[in-house]
Motif scaffolding. Structure first.
Motif, PDB file in Angstrom:
ATOM      1  N   LEU A  59      20.980 -27.698  16.115  1.00 16.94           N
ATOM      2  CA  LEU A  59      22.060 -26.719  16.074  1.00 16.94           C
ATOM      3  C   LEU A  59      22.421 -26.284  17.489  1.00 16.94           C
ATOM      4  O   LEU A  59      23.597 -26.168  17.827  1.00 16.94           O
ATOM      5  CB  LEU A  59      21.657 -25.505  15.236  1.00 16.94           C
ATOM      6  N   LEU A  60      21.403 -26.069  18.314  1.00 15.60           N
ATOM      7  CA  LEU A  60      21.640 -25.607  19.679  1.00 15.60           C
ATOM      8  C   LEU A  60      22.184 -26.708  20.581  1.00 15.60           C
ATOM      9  O   LEU A  60      22.911 -26.440  21.536  1.00 15.60           O
ATOM     10  CB  LEU A  60      20.347 -25.036  20.275  1.00 15.60           C
ATOM     11  N   ILE A  61      21.822 -27.954  20.299  1.00 20.02           N
ATOM     12  CA  ILE A  61      22.236 -29.095  21.127  1.00 20.02           C
ATOM     13  C   ILE A  61      22.785 -30.161  20.181  1.00 20.02           C
ATOM     14  O   ILE A  61      22.121 -31.143  19.879  1.00 20.02           O
ATOM     15  CB  ILE A  61      21.038 -29.623  21.943  1.00 20.02           C
ATOM     16  N   PRO A  62      24.018 -30.001  19.704  1.00 17.00           N
ATOM     17  CA  PRO A  62      24.518 -30.880  18.648  1.00 17.00           C
ATOM     18  C   PRO A  62      24.997 -32.250  19.119  1.00 17.00           C
ATOM     19  O   PRO A  62      24.980 -33.198  18.346  1.00 17.00           O
ATOM     20  CB  PRO A  62      25.685 -30.080  18.067  1.00 17.00           C
ATOM     21  N   ASP A  63      25.424 -32.377  20.358  1.00 17.26           N
ATOM     22  CA  ASP A  63      26.087 -33.612  20.783  1.00 17.26           C
ATOM     23  C   ASP A  63      25.158 -34.683  21.316  1.00 17.26           C
ATOM     24  O   ASP A  63      25.594 -35.798  21.568  1.00 17.26           O
ATOM     25  CB  ASP A  63      27.137 -33.291  21.851  1.00 17.26           C
ATOM     26  N   LEU A  64      23.920 -34.384  21.505  1.00 14.91           N
ATOM     27  CA  LEU A  64      22.990 -35.348  22.094  1.00 14.91           C
ATOM     28  C   LEU A  64      21.900 -35.700  21.100  1.00 14.91           C
ATOM     29  O   LEU A  64      21.507 -34.891  20.263  1.00 14.91           O
ATOM     30  CB  LEU A  64      22.365 -34.778  23.367  1.00 14.91           C
ATOM     31  N   ARG A  65      21.397 -36.919  21.241  1.00 14.24           N
ATOM     32  CA  ARG A  65      20.300 -37.379  20.379  1.00 14.24           C
ATOM     33  C   ARG A  65      19.007 -36.773  20.906  1.00 14.24           C
ATOM     34  O   ARG A  65      18.672 -36.923  22.078  1.00 14.24           O
ATOM     35  CB  ARG A  65      20.238 -38.905  20.414  1.00 14.24           C
ATOM     36  N   LEU A  66      18.274 -36.110  20.038  1.00 11.53           N
ATOM     37  CA  LEU A  66      17.016 -35.473  20.425  1.00 11.53           C
ATOM     38  C   LEU A  66      15.854 -36.362  20.004  1.00 11.53           C
ATOM     39  O   LEU A  66      15.741 -36.743  18.841  1.00 11.53           O
ATOM     40  CB  LEU A  66      16.892 -34.097  19.772  1.00 11.53           C
ATOM     41  N   ASP A  67      14.994 -36.667  20.943  1.00  8.55           N
ATOM     42  CA  ASP A  67      13.822 -37.508  20.695  1.00  8.55           C
ATOM     43  C   ASP A  67      12.757 -36.679  19.978  1.00  8.55           C
ATOM     44  O   ASP A  67      12.362 -35.620  20.460  1.00  8.55           O
ATOM     45  CB  ASP A  67      13.304 -38.047  22.024  1.00  8.55           C
ATOM     46  N   GLU A  68      12.281 -37.167  18.841  1.00 10.22           N
ATOM     47  CA  GLU A  68      11.301 -36.405  18.056  1.00 10.22           C
ATOM     48  C   GLU A  68       9.954 -36.281  18.767  1.00 10.22           C
ATOM     49  O   GLU A  68       9.265 -35.277  18.625  1.00 10.22           O
ATOM     50  CB  GLU A  68      11.117 -37.035  16.683  1.00 10.22           C
ATOM     51  N   HIS A  69       9.560 -37.308  19.535  1.00  6.09           N
ATOM     52  CA  HIS A  69       8.288 -37.227  20.270  1.00  6.09           C
ATOM     53  C   HIS A  69       8.373 -36.181  21.379  1.00  6.09           C
ATOM     54  O   HIS A  69       7.426 -35.427  21.589  1.00  6.09           O
ATOM     55  CB  HIS A  69       7.919 -38.586  20.854  1.00  6.09           C
ATOM     56  N   VAL A  70       9.496 -36.143  22.071  1.00  9.97           N
ATOM     57  CA  VAL A  70       9.691 -35.103  23.085  1.00  9.97           C
ATOM     58  C   VAL A  70       9.720 -33.741  22.406  1.00  9.97           C
ATOM     59  O   VAL A  70       9.128 -32.782  22.904  1.00  9.97           O
ATOM     60  CB  VAL A  70      10.985 -35.356  23.889  1.00  9.97           C
ATOM     61  N   GLY A  71      10.383 -33.661  21.252  1.00 12.02           N
ATOM     62  CA  GLY A  71      10.415 -32.403  20.509  1.00 12.02           C
ATOM     63  C   GLY A  71       9.033 -31.921  20.125  1.00 12.02           C
ATOM     64  O   GLY A  71       8.736 -30.726  20.202  1.00 12.02           O
ATOM     65  N   ALA A  72       8.168 -32.848  19.732  1.00  9.51           N
ATOM     66  CA  ALA A  72       6.794 -32.467  19.381  1.00  9.51           C
ATOM     67  C   ALA A  72       6.053 -31.921  20.603  1.00  9.51           C
ATOM     68  O   ALA A  72       5.332 -30.929  20.504  1.00  9.51           O
ATOM     69  CB  ALA A  72       6.059 -33.667  18.802  1.00  9.51           C
ATOM     70  N   ARG A  73       6.234 -32.576  21.750  1.00  7.49           N
ATOM     71  CA  ARG A  73       5.575 -32.095  22.969  1.00  7.49           C
ATOM     72  C   ARG A  73       6.120 -30.736  23.399  1.00  7.49           C
ATOM     73  O   ARG A  73       5.358 -29.852  23.805  1.00  7.49           O
ATOM     74  CB  ARG A  73       5.735 -33.117  24.085  1.00  7.49           C
ATOM     75  N   LEU A  74       7.446 -30.577  23.324  1.00  5.98           N
ATOM     76  CA  LEU A  74       8.050 -29.299  23.700  1.00  5.98           C
ATOM     77  C   LEU A  74       7.584 -28.193  22.763  1.00  5.98           C
ATOM     78  O   LEU A  74       7.233 -27.095  23.211  1.00  5.98           O
ATOM     79  CB  LEU A  74       9.574 -29.402  23.676  1.00  5.98           C
TER      80      LEU A  74
END
Length: 181
Positions: A59-74
């Motif tokens: 929702l906060l960053i709609p236009d870019l593909r978010l990497d799930e592994h990076v999301g887990a680390r963050l």
């Protein structure tokens, strides 16, 4: 003063040699035990980020593909930094659902009065874009070439690094070229 062939001297030397041999071999035996215990199929890396965190991030960053592994680390780093992070994330998601708010700017405007939620929103967005969680003193770099600040300009600007190409270029298999063999 003991003579060079004193039984006392030989006993001390033999004891020291035995102690040295045992101390050298003992870590090997401990390492074998630890290796045998770690052969289970345990997942590597941080546990996956909760779906609510990833949905809020999208929702906060709609236009870019978010990497799930990076999301887990963050998510894991944000949780280590603030133990109440899941509660704050849920509160942000609840505000977004109440609207229903579908844009980051609208959500930021809705939580502007609440400094805690506003700071959490900024922490999530800055973690994704910078790849860093924390401030300039305690910051932890979690994603360098996968940080969204690199993604936004990847088509025109090479990610700054000490190599002549983009970071991580060596991870792709080399292309075969025709020519001399």
């Amino acid at each position: 003063m003991p003579t060079p062939y004193s039984p006392m001297r030989r006993t001390v030397l033999a004891s020291a040699a035995s102690l040295a041999a045992v101390s050298c071999l003992a870590p090997w035996s401990w390492a074998v035990d630890k290796t045998a215990a770690n052969t289970t199929d345990a997942p590597k890396g941080p546990p996956p980020a909760p779906a609510e965190f990833l949905a809020l991030s999208k929702l906060l960053i709609p236009d870019l593909r978010l990497d799930e592994h990076v999301g887990a680390r963050l998510h894991a780093a944000l949780l280590r930094q603030d133990g109440r992070f899941p509660i704050k994330t849920k509160a942000l998601a609840d505000v977004a659902r109440q609207g229903p708010l579908t844009e980051a700017e609208a959500l930021a405007e809705a939580v502007k009065a609440d400094t805690t939620l506003s700071a959490t929103l900024r922490a999530i967005v800055s973690a994704w874009y910078l790849g860093i969680v924390g401030d300039h003193v305690t910051g932890q770099v979690l994603a360098y070439d996968l940080a969204l600040m690199q993604e936004v300009v990847r088509d025109t600007v090479v990610t700054p690094s000490y190599c002549t190409r983009a970071p991580g270029y060596w991870s792709a298999p080399p292309g075969l070229t025709e020519g001399r063999a």
